[in-house]
Write an enzyme that holds these catalytic residues in place. Structure first.
Site, PDB file in Angstrom:
ATOM      1  N   CYS A  11      83.354  54.523  96.213  1.00 16.90           N
ATOM      2  CA  CYS A  11      83.892  53.285  96.281  1.00 16.90           C
ATOM      3  C   CYS A  11      83.947  52.597  94.733  1.00 16.90           C
ATOM      4  CB  CYS A  11      83.128  52.422  97.227  1.00 16.90           C
ATOM      5  SG  CYS A  11      81.553  51.983  96.623  1.00 16.90           S
ATOM      6  N   CYS A  14      81.253  52.551  92.523  1.00 18.52           N
ATOM      7  CA  CYS A  14      80.767  53.556  92.015  1.00 18.52           C
ATOM      8  C   CYS A  14      81.590  53.713  90.579  1.00 18.52           C
ATOM      9  CB  CYS A  14      81.020  54.810  92.548  1.00 18.52           C
ATOM     10  SG  CYS A  14      80.212  55.059  94.510  1.00 18.52           S
ATOM     11  N   ASP A 438     119.047  47.795  70.989  1.00 23.29           N
ATOM     12  CA  ASP A 438     119.716  48.188  69.817  1.00 23.29           C
ATOM     13  C   ASP A 438     121.142  48.739  70.360  1.00 23.29           C
ATOM     14  OD1 ASP A 438     119.945  49.624  67.168  1.00 23.29           O
ATOM     15  OD2 ASP A 438     119.933  51.536  68.505  1.00 23.29           O
ATOM     16  N   ASP A 636     116.624  53.659  70.486  1.00 22.49           N
ATOM     17  CA  ASP A 636     116.657  55.155  70.408  1.00 22.49           C
ATOM     18  C   ASP A 636     116.661  55.881  69.076  1.00 22.49           C
ATOM     19  OD1 ASP A 636     119.392  54.832  69.484  1.00 22.49           O
ATOM     20  OD2 ASP A 636     120.080  56.638  70.248  1.00 22.49           O
ATOM     21  N   ASP A 640     114.111  52.305  64.921  1.00 20.66           N
ATOM     22  CA  ASP A 640     113.788  51.388  66.010  1.00 20.66           C
ATOM     23  C   ASP A 640     112.035  51.477  66.361  1.00 20.66           C
ATOM     24  OD1 ASP A 640     116.301  50.349  66.407  1.00 20.66           O
ATOM     25  OD2 ASP A 640     116.802  52.305  67.738  1.00 20.66           O
TER      26      ASP A 640
END
Length: 853
Positions: A11, A14, A438, A636, A640
């Site tokens: 549980c 734990c 971008d 990309d 960046d």
């Protein structure tokens, strides 16, 4: 980061105990335990042995993940299989087989007078011994509850098993006491006492509690298994063998023996074994398993291929470029499993509650028992209320509320080509208020395309494109590639190209079939021929639209212009409109010049454009925007990467550079902008589901525990049988997991609820701050205007002024006004233009420069 498998957890208490134990180890900076996958991530320089010892001292087991050579190459879905399911199934079946005859006697006979064998009829002692034997067998079958529960109690870290063990033990021990007391009554012949003690038996409660909790555990294990279906599905995609070429011979070898540089072949219907590059052949490849893209992708020489994608048609020979854990499939699996093992910030509150939950419940049960005894209730009534409190309380629901939703959400994202690297990022994505995009490769295609052609009088398109193609054939410039890729380009065979020369900053010249030809900017072409003024003005219009005009000439004859541009993706406008409708401010951030950037930004529909930005400036702008709202950066390129890292959420388009993908928090495998809004929708749905789960977990315990304790008994006569409490406890966890599985029905591309979370769209103060930031940047970029006065000899009339103006204004950064009366031209320079360039322009126009001041 070190990863471990944890055993023995039942549980949330734990997982909280394990986390606390490991976080206390010297050298550990952070430990995160997942109850769903029974795994742990540990950051820091602590030794593996020290971490394992800390877990074991807490009462659990631990082993390091990914040890051994096989683990470095092999991906198996069996690592996610819940090995408890077959064990729980056997325990459940055995328990039910024994529980049915037990309940027949304890309830069927006692409540409805069902018939019994003569040896037991009217023999209460025999019935008690019968119930004792069956209950004892059920307790032995389910001994794990007692072993785990009491072990945790002795380690001072009680968990759900402790609650079950205490409740079942109390029922069993009190029933055993009643059985011995009954045997004493038999000895004295006290029939009234015998009947009374018969009603004091709680054997069936102990047996039923254990069986119902086992049912709940079994259902929970099945449901939890379904949350990892997406991850297991990806693992099952991994091919087991590869066909390689060795000295021209085909050999089938295990996948873990393939090395970088090996040549492998793939036939139609087969899976591509590792990442590679096509060296011969053409084929159609189904990449939907990795990218979510349903349409097959055509592959040819030089194309990249990914492991686990399927060849639909054709035949490929490829060179292996990435193998083992370096393949795209392995990296996706690693991202998903790592995300499942991390915790979202919203889970922290539940973790704090879980750490003190079980001890608190044990205390409430004790107080319940004492109070009912104190107010004069029978011992059996008080005991029943205390047992009900123990078995109805459910820390599992708290522990599962977040991880199951995170795992399902990650699976949905993976199926749609959206990869979240951590649970925290999956939560954070939905909180986005400002989207920074971008331009190149994100809003636009990233590669120039031919958009228009303007022909001179008497020139055909075939003539223009033939000359342009032959001139650009040897060039590596992106504009040259755009012309060569144009579908209007005729065959270039049969022509002789000589004296080829690249003129840096101007263009190209060469002899085509022994005739001098030229291609490039206006300044180059005007050296050899006259360009109509109307076409120069039209080129200015193209420039304002973000397009670039390339001029071509043959000897002294102007042929025309070919216009190229990095065009906006087909899906960008709609995607940006979606983001704005979802309540976000959309900003385009680019290094392009202002005129081109504004044209692209206006066409795409963004709210603001910030242009002429250097890579290091992108990062500082992102930091400034973070002071206004929650910022997502989408890009990309290598430039960046700093901005992606700095943003609250960095999102990389999948076709971008490896550096950008590594720096980002979210990767869009499909390489399309609409997935940005899809990722935000998914995050919002997951966050909503987590809140529902946490509400149910807290609500269930807050309502259930008082009812079990008998708080409403005096006023309404409401009490809860321990067996019903055990059933409720089992169902609570199942409900939480089932609600998370409901996420699978989510359509992340549906725009139905886009306006539900409006944020900055109506926040005028925030919009004003963004506008101020844009204006500040623009003012910093504005170049100071320099004025030069050119003394000119030879201008006789307004026609002469026009020729000089045309010559000077054709130079980038020059705005000139000539006067034949003053024999000069006043030039405003927004760029650094040398006197030599100004002099040459005037001289080429047929006039003489006398001075420049």
């Amino acid at each position: 980061m070190k990863q471990f498998d944890i055993t023995g957890m039942s549980c949330a208490a734990c997982s909280a105990r394990v986390e606390n134990a490991v976080n206390k180890v010297d050298g550990v900076t952070e430990a995160s335990v997942s109850l769903l996958t029974n795994s742990m991530n540990v950051q820091g320089d602590a030794s593996v042995q020290a971490i394992i010892e800390a877990v074991e001292k807490a009462g659990y087991g631990a082993s390091e993940k990914g040890t051994g050579d096989a683990a470095a190459h092999t991906i198996e879905s069996s690592s996610l299989e819940n090995k408890e399911i077959p064990i729980l199934k056997r325990r459940l079946i055995s328990s039910v087989i024994l529980l049915v005859p037990l309940m027949y006697v304890s309830m069927g006979h006692m409540m409805w007078d069902w018939p019994l064998p003569p040896i037991m009829a009217d023999n209460h002692l025999a019935m008690g011994i019968y119930e004792l034997l069956l209950t004892t067998m059920i307790m032995v079958i389910n001994q794990k509850f007692f072993i785990g529960g009491y072990t945790s109690l002795f380690h001072r870290s009680p968990n759900m098993d402790t609650l079950v063990a205490l409740g079942a033990s109390a029922s069993y021990i009190y029933s055993l006491y009643a059985l011995f007391a009954m045997s004493g009554a038999y000895g004295s012949g006290d029939q009234e006492a015998i009947s009374q003690y018969m009603h004091e038996f709680y054997f069936e409660s102990a047996a039923m509690i254990l069986t119902l909790i086992t049912i709940g555990k079994f259902l929970e294990a099945l449901s939890k298994g379904r949350t990892t279906d997406a991850l297991k599905g990806l693992m099952d995609l991994a091919p087991q063998t590869a066909t390689i070429l060795n000295d021209g011979k085909e050999m089938s070898i295990p996948i873990d023996q393939v090395k970088t540089g090996d040549t492998f072949i793939v036939r139609a219907g087969e899976s591509i074994p590792v990442d590679g590059r096509v060296i011969s052949g053409n084929a159609s490849v189904d990449e939907s398993a990795l990218s979510g893209e349903s349409l097959p992708v055509e592959k040819e020489i030089g194309s990249a291929v990914s492991s686990a994608t399927i060849l639909k048609s054709g035949y490929l020979t490829c060179e292996a470029t990435r193998v083992g854990q370096d393949t795209t499939l392995s990296q996706i699996i690693t991202l998903m499993s790592d995300a499942a093992a991390t915790k979202a910030p919203i889970a922290r509150a539940a973790d704090k509650v879980s750490g003190i939950f079980v001890p608190t419940v044990m205390l409430i049960a004790l107080i319940t028992f004492v109070i009912w005894i104190f107010v004069g209730q029978e011992f059996s009534f008080a005991l029943s209320r205390a047992i009900s409190v123990l078995v109805i309380s459910c820390p599992c629901a708290l522990g599962l509320a977040t991880p199951v939703a995170i795992m399902v959400g990650n699976g949905i994202g993976a199926r749609n080509g959206i990869l979240f690297k951590t649970a925290a990022i999956l939560e954070s994505t939905g909180k986005t208020q400002i989207i920074v995009l971008d331009k190149t490769g994100t809003i636009t295609n990233g590669a120039p395309q031919v958009t228009d052609e303007i022909l001179a009088d008497g020139i055909t398109a075939e003539e223009l494109f033939t000359i342009a193609g032959l001139l650009e054939e040897r060039s590596e410039h992106p504009f040259a590639k755009a012309i060569l890729a144009c579908d209007r380009l005729p065959s270039l065979e049969g022509h002789k190209v000589t004296d080829y020369e690249t003129l840096s900053g101007y263009g190209i010249r060469a002899k085509i079939d022994d005739v001098s030809c030229y291609g490039g900017n206006l300044e180059l072409i005007r050296r050899y021929c006259v360009v109509p003024k109307a076409l120069i003005q039209q080129a200015g219009t193209f420039l304002r639209q973000g397009k670039t005009a390339l001029y071509f000439a043959r000897e002294d004859h102007f042929l025309g212009m070919i216009v190229v541009a990095d065009v906006i993706r087909d899906t960008s406008r709609e995607a940006i409109a979606d983001l704005k409708r979802m309540g976000m401010q959309v900003i385009m951030l680019t290094g392009d010049q202002e005129l081109t950037a504004n044209a692209i930004g206006e066409a795409a529909g963004v709210d603001h454009v910030i242009s002429q930005v250097k890579p290091d400036e992108k990062e500082s702008i992102i930091r400034a925007l973070k002071e206004i709202g929650h910022v997502m950066m989408v890009g990309d390129g290598i430039n960046d990467a700093p901005a992606l890292t700095s943003a609250n959420v960095g999102m990389a388009i999948g076709a971008g550079s490896d550096i950008a993908i590594d720096a980002a928090d979210v990767v869009l495998m499909k390489n399309q902008l609409p997935d940005v809004s899809a990722a935000i929708r998914l995050s919002r749905q997951v966050l909503r589901n987590i809140r529902q789960n946490l509400f149910w977990a807290f609500f269930y315990n807050v309502i259930g525990i008082p009812i079990a304790a008998g708080c409403y008994y005096a006023a309404f006569g409401l009490k809860l049988n321990p067996m019903l409490g055990a059933a409720a406890m089992s169902l609570s966890s199942v409900c939480v997991v089932s609600n998370a599985l409901r996420l699978n029905l989510t359509n992340i591309h549906s725009k139905k609820h886009d306006t539900r979370y409006l944020k900055l769209a109506s926040d005028e103060n925030a919009k004003t701050k963004i506008l101020d930031l844009v204006d500040i940047h623009k003012s910093q970029k504005e170049e100071p205007i320099m004025t030069k006065t050119i003394g000119i000899e030879g201008m006789m009339c307004p026609h002469c002024e026009a020729r000089v103006n045309e010559a000077l204004n054709a130079i980038d950064g020059v705005s000139a006004v000539a006067s034949h009366e003053k024999d000069n031209a006043v030039c405003e320079l927004s760029a650094d233009v040398s006197d030599e360039v100004l002099t040459k322009a005037v001289t080429d126009a047929g006039y003489t420069v006398t001075s420049i001041q």
